[in-house]
Design a protein around this motif. Structure first.
Motif, PDB file in Angstrom:
ATOM      1  N   GLN A  63     -14.379 -10.264 -31.350  1.00 12.65           N
ATOM      2  CA  GLN A  63     -13.714  -9.812 -30.140  1.00 12.65           C
ATOM      3  C   GLN A  63     -14.611 -10.103 -28.931  1.00 12.65           C
ATOM      4  O   GLN A  63     -15.786  -9.740 -28.936  1.00 12.65           O
ATOM      5  N   ALA A  64     -14.043 -10.777 -27.933  1.00 13.74           N
ATOM      6  CA  ALA A  64     -14.801 -11.119 -26.734  1.00 13.74           C
ATOM      7  C   ALA A  64     -14.388 -10.204 -25.588  1.00 13.74           C
ATOM      8  O   ALA A  64     -13.193 -10.106 -25.268  1.00 13.74           O
ATOM      9  N   VAL A  75     -17.300 -14.265 -20.336  1.00 12.05           N
ATOM     10  CA  VAL A  75     -17.556 -13.381 -21.474  1.00 12.05           C
ATOM     11  C   VAL A  75     -18.838 -12.609 -21.214  1.00 12.05           C
ATOM     12  O   VAL A  75     -19.880 -13.208 -20.895  1.00 12.05           O
ATOM     13  N   VAL A  76     -18.782 -11.286 -21.343  1.00 15.40           N
ATOM     14  CA  VAL A  76     -19.965 -10.451 -21.140  1.00 15.40           C
ATOM     15  C   VAL A  76     -20.414  -9.764 -22.430  1.00 15.40           C
ATOM     16  O   VAL A  76     -21.511  -9.223 -22.488  1.00 15.40           O
ATOM     17  N   GLU A  77     -19.572  -9.794 -23.492  1.00 12.64           N
ATOM     18  CA  GLU A  77     -19.996  -9.251 -24.773  1.00 12.64           C
ATOM     19  C   GLU A  77     -19.109  -9.822 -25.878  1.00 12.64           C
ATOM     20  O   GLU A  77     -17.954 -10.193 -25.647  1.00 12.64           O
ATOM     21  N   ASN A 113     -26.233 -22.609  -9.261  1.00 12.94           N
ATOM     22  CA  ASN A 113     -25.423 -22.912 -10.443  1.00 12.94           C
ATOM     23  C   ASN A 113     -25.908 -22.068 -11.609  1.00 12.94           C
ATOM     24  O   ASN A 113     -27.122 -21.917 -11.809  1.00 12.94           O
ATOM     25  N   ALA A 114     -24.980 -21.522 -12.364  1.00 17.10           N
ATOM     26  CA  ALA A 114     -25.328 -20.689 -13.510  1.00 17.10           C
ATOM     27  C   ALA A 114     -24.406 -21.036 -14.679  1.00 17.10           C
ATOM     28  O   ALA A 114     -23.187 -21.146 -14.507  1.00 17.10           O
ATOM     29  N   GLY A 115     -24.993 -21.221 -15.852  1.00 14.92           N
ATOM     30  CA  GLY A 115     -24.188 -21.449 -17.047  1.00 14.92           C
ATOM     31  C   GLY A 115     -23.560 -20.157 -17.525  1.00 14.92           C
ATOM     32  O   GLY A 115     -24.206 -19.112 -17.562  1.00 14.92           O
ATOM     33  N   ILE A 116     -22.283 -20.197 -17.863  1.00 14.35           N
ATOM     34  CA  ILE A 116     -21.582 -18.997 -18.323  1.00 14.35           C
ATOM     35  C   ILE A 116     -20.782 -19.310 -19.580  1.00 14.35           C
ATOM     36  O   ILE A 116     -20.411 -20.451 -19.855  1.00 14.35           O
ATOM     37  N   LEU A 117     -20.544 -18.268 -20.363  1.00 10.57           N
ATOM     38  CA  LEU A 117     -19.699 -18.348 -21.548  1.00 10.57           C
ATOM     39  C   LEU A 117     -18.304 -17.886 -21.143  1.00 10.57           C
ATOM     40  O   LEU A 117     -18.128 -16.776 -20.647  1.00 10.57           O
ATOM     41  N   THR A 118     -17.305 -18.758 -21.314  1.00 14.27           N
ATOM     42  CA  THR A 118     -15.959 -18.438 -20.843  1.00 14.27           C
ATOM     43  C   THR A 118     -14.997 -18.071 -21.970  1.00 14.27           C
ATOM     44  O   THR A 118     -13.931 -17.515 -21.700  1.00 14.27           O
ATOM     45  N   GLY A 119     -15.330 -18.403 -23.229  1.00 19.83           N
ATOM     46  CA  GLY A 119     -14.409 -18.081 -24.312  1.00 19.83           C
ATOM     47  C   GLY A 119     -15.078 -18.242 -25.676  1.00 19.83           C
ATOM     48  O   GLY A 119     -16.068 -18.965 -25.830  1.00 19.83           O
ATOM     49  N   VAL A 120     -14.519 -17.542 -26.666  1.00 21.75           N
ATOM     50  CA  VAL A 120     -15.028 -17.595 -28.040  1.00 21.75           C
ATOM     51  C   VAL A 120     -13.837 -17.682 -28.978  1.00 21.75           C
ATOM     52  O   VAL A 120     -12.888 -16.899 -28.863  1.00 21.75           O
ATOM     53  N   THR A 121     -13.873 -18.655 -29.872  1.00 25.11           N
ATOM     54  CA  THR A 121     -12.856 -18.760 -30.927  1.00 25.11           C
ATOM     55  C   THR A 121     -13.564 -18.863 -32.271  1.00 25.11           C
ATOM     56  O   THR A 121     -14.718 -19.285 -32.349  1.00 25.11           O
ATOM     57  N   CYS A 122     -12.856 -18.457 -33.324  1.00 21.58           N
ATOM     58  CA  CYS A 122     -13.475 -18.490 -34.651  1.00 21.58           C
ATOM     59  C   CYS A 122     -12.430 -18.821 -35.708  1.00 21.58           C
ATOM     60  O   CYS A 122     -11.218 -18.720 -35.480  1.00 21.58           O
ATOM     61  N   VAL A 123     -12.936 -19.261 -36.852  1.00 24.72           N
ATOM     62  CA  VAL A 123     -12.101 -19.529 -38.029  1.00 24.72           C
ATOM     63  C   VAL A 123     -12.701 -18.756 -39.212  1.00 24.72           C
ATOM     64  O   VAL A 123     -13.887 -18.959 -39.555  1.00 24.72           O
ATOM     65  N   PRO A 124     -11.951 -17.849 -39.863  1.00 25.42           N
ATOM     66  CA  PRO A 124     -10.576 -17.468 -39.526  1.00 25.42           C
ATOM     67  C   PRO A 124     -10.509 -16.707 -38.195  1.00 25.42           C
ATOM     68  O   PRO A 124     -11.506 -16.178 -37.734  1.00 25.42           O
ATOM     69  N   ALA A 125      -9.326 -16.662 -37.625  1.00 29.39           N
ATOM     70  CA  ALA A 125      -9.125 -16.060 -36.308  1.00 29.39           C
ATOM     71  C   ALA A 125      -9.320 -14.556 -36.359  1.00 29.39           C
ATOM     72  O   ALA A 125      -9.218 -13.906 -37.409  1.00 29.39           O
ATOM     73  N   ASP A 126      -9.584 -13.981 -35.193  1.00 26.71           N
ATOM     74  CA  ASP A 126      -9.682 -12.540 -34.986  1.00 26.71           C
ATOM     75  C   ASP A 126     -10.851 -11.885 -35.711  1.00 26.71           C
ATOM     76  O   ASP A 126     -10.855 -10.678 -35.947  1.00 26.71           O
ATOM     77  N   ARG A 127     -11.873 -12.665 -36.071  1.00 24.78           N
ATOM     78  CA  ARG A 127     -13.063 -12.054 -36.667  1.00 24.78           C
ATOM     79  C   ARG A 127     -14.015 -11.520 -35.592  1.00 24.78           C
ATOM     80  O   ARG A 127     -14.852 -10.678 -35.880  1.00 24.78           O
TER      81      ARG A 127
END
Length: 563
Positions: A182-183, A332-334, A166-180
């Motif tokens: 890039q994943a 997500v890798v970067e 089992n490995a923990g992974i990052l699957t998504g990134v969101t921010c406020v305000p949007a589009d600040r």
């Protein structure tokens, strides 16, 4: 501004390198009281039951039962045939003298050999998924008196291990305000094991001799082999079906029931009279399109004479299925951000094996085989059995390449001026005269270096005499190969926005003493810096290897150190 990260757990199997061990056994086997005594040994074979095993730390203990079967020449009762005094023998007595004296006897239950072997396996743990095969690699019988033989057997134990990781992974990134931010993402193909089921199945059916064959006086040797295996998945059930090819060597009888000559007969799928079997195994979650690995092993096979022209087959099978599916996972890798923003990451190198799919094909066999030196020439073939031996499988460019050996056992009739007798010949590692086995099948997209798991079976094996000492062997080796490719990818386990800090408010020399349970990630969050900045300032090569009591320098300018 805020940053929100989405996380998940990636589960995948990691396969340890297979281990194998060949063991030798020596067992004294007494004959039952109700069979003729031994004059000479013809040969025999061995059936290995599916093994039992106990998994420990870095080792496994395998145990199991073996069913030997001996073919031998029985002694005659000389007083029965000699007649009284100087009287001439009767026609019936002369017929008995000429009758075949070959017998077959098997050992089962409490008389059968039992083996137990402990094998060292570095990295093995009790919670891992373990699969063990035992294959009879040969058995030699030697007479040790008229009422017992010594069986010298070789058993090959093959161990396959998969560790569920089992490995923990990052699957998504969101921010406020949007589009600040890039994943950057990548996709992985992941094998997920759905489950495994195993059950015992009994197959019972009558076997009739063809009208052109003589009746049955007694059985000398028989063998049963699963063939034509097929399967399908339907609503959580896995249907497994196939046939049992049965071969028989027997002493024939005339109309009065007296023994005559040695004959053979076969009930086979290709001839349309093989024994069919079918079973359904429940496995929750199994669906169409999944990868199914079935295995059918003969646990016990018995043929009983019902009459001169009919036998009763009683066969116990062990049917096993393993089911897995291939999933596409995105991670997500970067994460990139404007120059005035500082992000911190938990990174690690994920090493796994990505499934490549599978390919099936057949390798045609066409070999000229010579009888081993010292054995009498052949007059008539009776029966044979073959199996792939130690076969190595290697990935090439769009090809699966196989190289190894073929085990072969043959029974035939040899006739001389003095006698007609049954003879057994063997080719294989146990006898030191292996037959070559090599070939390849297509596997689209396969590259050198890929990892392969193969499943092999012999189909339509046939032997034809070309002279009294040579044979032509034909047939096909059916190959099913499942491919995996090693993949190493740097992935993100966590992501955090580093709030700005005024260097003027931070002492020029700030130290922190590592406490139990601390990680660089936790310390970086506490002091508004980054894992990279802490690693550089303290020359930490492995962020996962902090020691309690270790003193760390907190960088005064974390943002500059992290860039």
């Amino acid at each position: 501004m805020s940053l929100n990260c989405q996380y998940d757990v990636l589960s995948y199997p990691f396969y340890l390198r297979d281990q194998s061990r060949r063991i030798s056994l020596e067992t004294v086997l007494p004959l039952p009281e109700n069979v003729p005594r031994i004059q000479g040994v013809v040969g025999g074979d061995l059936l290995a039951e599916p093994p039992r095993f106990v998994v420990g730390e870095d080792q496994i203990t395998v145990s199991g039962k073996l069913h030997p079967y001996l073919v031998y020449i029985g002694k005659t009762d000389e007083e029965m045939y000699r007649g009284a005094g100087d009287e001439e023998l009767s026609d019936e007595e002369r017929g008995n003298l000429r009758a075949p004296r070959e017998f077959g006897i098997g050992w089962r239950d409490e008389e059968e050999p039992i083996f137990e072997e402990t094998i060292q396996f570095p990295g093995l743990r009790p919670e891992m998924m373990v699969d063990v095969d035992t294959v009879a690699a040969g058995c030699v019988f030697e007479k040790e008196g008229e009422d017992r033989v010594v069986a010298r057997s070789q058993i090959e134990i093959r161990i396959h291990v998969a560790s569920q990781k089992n490995a923990g992974i990052l699957t998504g990134v969101t921010c406020v305000p949007a589009d600040r931010f890039q994943a950057g993402k990548e996709q992985l193909l992941v094998e997920e094991i759905v489950g495994m089921r195993r059950e015992r199945l009994n197959v019972q059916a009558p076997l009739l001799l063809p009208n052109l064959k003589p009746g049955l006086a007694r059985i000398v040797r028989h063998s049963v082999r699963p063939t034509g295996l097929a399967w399908e998945v339907n609503r959580g059930k896995i249907m497994v079906k196939g046939f049992l090819d049965t071969s028989l060597i027997y002493v024939g009888s005339d109309d009065d029931g007296r023994p005559t000559e040695i004959f053979t007969n076969e009930w086979a799928r290709n001839a349309g009279n093989g024994l069919a079997f079918e079973t359904a195994l429940d496995l929750e979650g199994a669906e169409e399109g999944m990868t199914v690995i079935p295995r059918v092993q003969v646990v016990r096979a018995e043929l009983e004479r019902s009459s001169q022209r009919e036998l009763r087959a009683n066969v116990r099978l062990e049917v096993e299925v393993k089911v897995s599916r291939t999933l596409t996972r995105e991670m997500v890798v970067e994460v990139t951000s404007p120059a005035n923003e500082v992000l911190d990451f938990q990174k690690y190198l994920l090493e796994m094996e990505e499934p490549l799919g599978e390919s099936s094909g057949e390798v045609d066999l066409d070999l000229m085989v010579n009888l081993p030196f010292g054995q009498p020439g052949m007059d008539r073939l009776l029966g044979w059995r073959g199996s792939p031996g130690a076969v190595t499988v290697e990935a090439g460019e769009g090809k699966v390449m196989l190289e190894g050996m073929l085990n072969l056992q043959l029974f035939y009739v040899a006739e001389t001026a003095d006698e007609t007798r049954l003879v057994m010949a063997e080719w294989g590692s146990a006898s030191g005269n292996e037959l070559p086995l090599a070939g390849m099948i297509d596997f689209a997209g396969l590259k050198p270096g890929a990892l392969l798991r193969s499943y092999l079976s012999l189909e339509n094996l046939n032997l034809e005499m070309t002279s009294e000492r040579t044979l032509r062997l034909t047939g096909a080796l059916r190959v099913r190969a499942l491919g995996r490719t090693p993949r190493a990818i740097m992935v993100l386990r966590d992501c955090a926005l580093v709030p700005p800090v005024d260097p003027a408010t931070r002492p020029s020399m700030l130290f922190y003493v590592v406490q139990p349970g601390d990680t660089l990630w936790k310390i970086a969050r506490r002091y508004q810096t980054t894992v990279e900045a802490l690693s550089r300032s303290n020359q930490v090569m492995n962020p996962e290897s902090l020691e309690s009591g270790q003193k760390l320098l907190i960088p005064k300018h974390p943002m500059a150190a992290a860039q």
